[in-house]
Design an enzyme around this catalytic site. Structure first.
Site, PDB file in Angstrom:
ATOM      1  N   ASP A 242       0.792  -1.220   0.000  1.00  0.00           N
ATOM      2  CA  ASP A 242       0.000   0.000   0.000  1.00  0.00           C
ATOM      3  C   ASP A 242       0.832   1.282   0.000  1.00  0.00           C
ATOM      4  O   ASP A 242       0.292   2.367   0.174  1.00  0.00           O
ATOM      5  CB  ASP A 242      -0.931   0.013   1.214  1.00  0.00           C
ATOM      6  CG  ASP A 242      -0.171  -0.079   2.542  1.00  0.00           C
ATOM      7  OD1 ASP A 242       1.023  -0.437   2.513  1.00  0.00           O
ATOM      8  OD2 ASP A 242      -0.787   0.202   3.586  1.00  0.00           O
ATOM      9  N   GLU A 312      16.371  11.606 -31.458  1.00  0.00           N
ATOM     10  CA  GLU A 312      17.214  11.000 -32.484  1.00  0.00           C
ATOM     11  C   GLU A 312      16.449  10.889 -33.812  1.00  0.00           C
ATOM     12  O   GLU A 312      15.842   9.872 -34.075  1.00  0.00           O
ATOM     13  CB  GLU A 312      17.697   9.625 -32.009  1.00  0.00           C
ATOM     14  CG  GLU A 312      18.457   9.675 -30.690  1.00  0.00           C
ATOM     15  CD  GLU A 312      18.936   8.309 -30.198  1.00  0.00           C
ATOM     16  OE1 GLU A 312      19.047   7.372 -31.029  1.00  0.00           O
ATOM     17  OE2 GLU A 312      19.174   8.168 -28.993  1.00  0.00           O
TER      18      GLU A 312
END
Length: 535
Positions: A242, A312
């Site tokens: 949790d 790129e």
């Protein structure tokens, strides 16, 4: 400012003054050790500095102690390569076990970061002026204090660095690939166990995606959901079902707590995910806003210190071809700087194609340099087995050489071209690949041979980690500042500790901002290559 503490008795001050006066002048101009001070950077509210101890004498200096005064209100926040103690405004630095011995003609250095005005005064080296002198015969040092308050740069956690972190001005940046937590079984904890954490200044977390003109999560499970056991966690504490943040992000948070000198930057794009930048460039402000909201998400805002753009390539071809125009990259970086402000780092991994009319010429990297903290030209992958028949060539040559398949495909060509476009040398980092590229069906040992295809690799054909190649196919040749190996019918090229040392020397000669590498999991379990970069 007096060299001595005001509460010392007049007799002690007088005696100390006489002692210094008697020994300060070297006999017949004999060369002696000195300590030279330089401010390596200054940002107004603070500054970074370095002292270099030079042994100009004829015998080995077995230890050194440098002491100086700083103006009232000026404080030292961190230091490296020396132990530090303080009494009042007097700061004393002593050598560590590994840098105390300095041979004739040799040097050692240490550095620190200070906040406040002014510079050191009253500097002494082993009790005499830092400008030189004969060491005193007396063991009494008038500047020595009792019960000094000692501070160190090491964290107090059990996983803290065993060596001082590198100076902020000498960047050592390593990429952490998010997918490494799967088949490679490489996790943030491995950065610690390999000894790399104490040598890094920055980590680039790769990658976030770029979709629909926005920055998006790359792999939510690896990034912030994967649960870590105590054995695999940086601090030895297991994740709970949790807790609000798990995965590599939480592990990086723990790493930064143990190694507070490390900055973490979130990289977006990369070879596979650069296709979205063209759309992002159509509305740079909206893109920048999306990136800021993601990087500064309250769940992990403390983890990241900035953003890295790995496009790129702007206005050129990579996995896909971009046609957004030569100004698109500059416009994108301008918008990101405007949104992220000066408090966050903004960097970019860029092409290293230094050929005439090549990828560096396709975008305004010079114009965009004003917005970035630094560039990382990818000075690797120049050649590889995508040219299946060869010719064989080293994928990361530092310089050109006779027979190189493509002019301008080497590190120096990229650095010089970027400088010529107005990019400051201090904003350029030299790239190192922690892997090799190789061919098979090769009979010629020297570069330039023919091949039949890509050599077999663990994860991808034609590519293999350094940690594998160093024993599988040891280097037996070198060219253009990098290494190669011919074993059986395979031919590989890769960097070794020896070639990295040469590249580090080049980076220093060129005044570059440091070095970076792709990527952490390619190194040996004891960090052999990053140790060579740290030097």
């Amino acid at each position: 400012m007096s060299k001595f503490r005001w509460h010392l008795t007049a007799a002690l001050v007088a005696a100390a003054t006489v002692t210094v006066a008697l020994v300060a002048a070297p006999a017949s101009g004999a060369a002696t050790p000195t300590a030279e001070f330089v401010k390596t950077s200054d940002w107004g509210s603070g500054w970074e500095a370095k002292y270099t101890i030079r042994n100009g004498g004829s015998s080995t200096l077995t230890s050194w102690t440098v002491a100086f005064d700083l103006p009232a209100g000026t404080t030292i926040s961190s230091s490296w390569d020396a132990t530090r103690s303080q009494s009042g405004n007097r700061h004393t630095f002593k050598n560590l076990s590994w840098n105390g011995s300095i041979a004739p003609g040799g040097t050692a250095s240490f550095g620190f970061v200070a906040a406040g005005p002014g510079s050191p005064s009253g500097c002494t080296l082993n009790g005499v002026s830092c400008g030189g002198g004969t060491p005193p015969t007396s063991t009494t040092n008038p500047t020595t204090t009792t019960n000094p308050t000692t501070t160190t740069t090491n964290p107090t956690t059990t996983t803290g660095p065993t060596t001082p972190p590198p100076p902020p001005g000498s960047k050592v940046i390593g990429y952490f690939a998010q997918w490494g937590v799967y088949g490679r079984n490489y996790h943030v904890k491995n950065i610690v166990t390999s000894g790399s954490a104490s040598k890094l200044t920055h980590i680039n977390y790769a990658f976030g995606n770029v979709q629909n003109g926005q920055c998006t999560i790359g792999d939510s499970y690896a990034d912030y959901d994967k649960a870590y056991t105590a054995a695999d966690s940086v601090d030895g504490v297991a994740d709970t079902w949790d807790q609000p943040l798990r995965g590599s992000f939480n592990q990086l948070r723990k790493l930064k707590k143990a190694y507070p000198h490390i900055k973490v930057i979130w990289s977006f794009g990369g070879w596979t995910w650069s296709g979205g930048f063209g759309q992002a460039a159509q509305n740079p402000a909206a893109f920048a806003e999306s990136c800021y909201k993601l990087v500064e998400d309250p769940r992990w805002a403390d983890v990241f210190d900035g953003i890295d753009i790995d496009w790129e390539y702007p206005n050129a071809c990579g996995l896909t071809c971009d046609t957004s125009g030569p100004a698109s990259f500059k416009n994108l970086m301008s918008a990101l700087r405007g949104r992220f402000g000066s408090a966050n780092l903004l960097t970019a991994a860029i092409t290293a194609d230094g050929s005439s009319g090549g990828k560096i010429d396709a975008a305004d990297y010079g114009g965009a340099a004003q917005y970035v903290d630094w560039y990382m030209p990818m000075t690797y992958d120049f050649f590889g087995a995508w040219a299946a028949q060869g010719p064989t060539a080293p994928h990361s040559p530092l310089t050109s050489y006779a027979g190189i398949p493509q002019q301008g495909f080497n590190s120096d060509a990229a650095i010089q071209k970027l400088k010529s476009k107005g990019v400051p040398a201090s904003k350029l980092l030299l790239g190192i690949g922690f892997y090799g590229r190789g061919w098979t069906g090769v009979t010629q040992s020297a570069p330039g041979g023919t091949a039949t295809g890509a050599a077999a690799g663990t994860y991808e054909q034609g590519i293999e980690d350094y940690k594998v190649l160093k024993t599988k196919c040891p280097a037996n040749g070198a060219i253009a500042g990098t290494a190669y190996a011919h074993c059986g019918n395979n031919w590989w090229s890769y960097d070794t500790p020896a070639t990295i040392a040469g590249k580090k020397g080049y980076a220093g000669q060129q005044g570059l901002g440091g070095m970076f590498f792709w990527e952490l999991s390619g190194d040996t379990t004891n960090g052999e290559l990053i140790t060579a970069i740290r030097g």
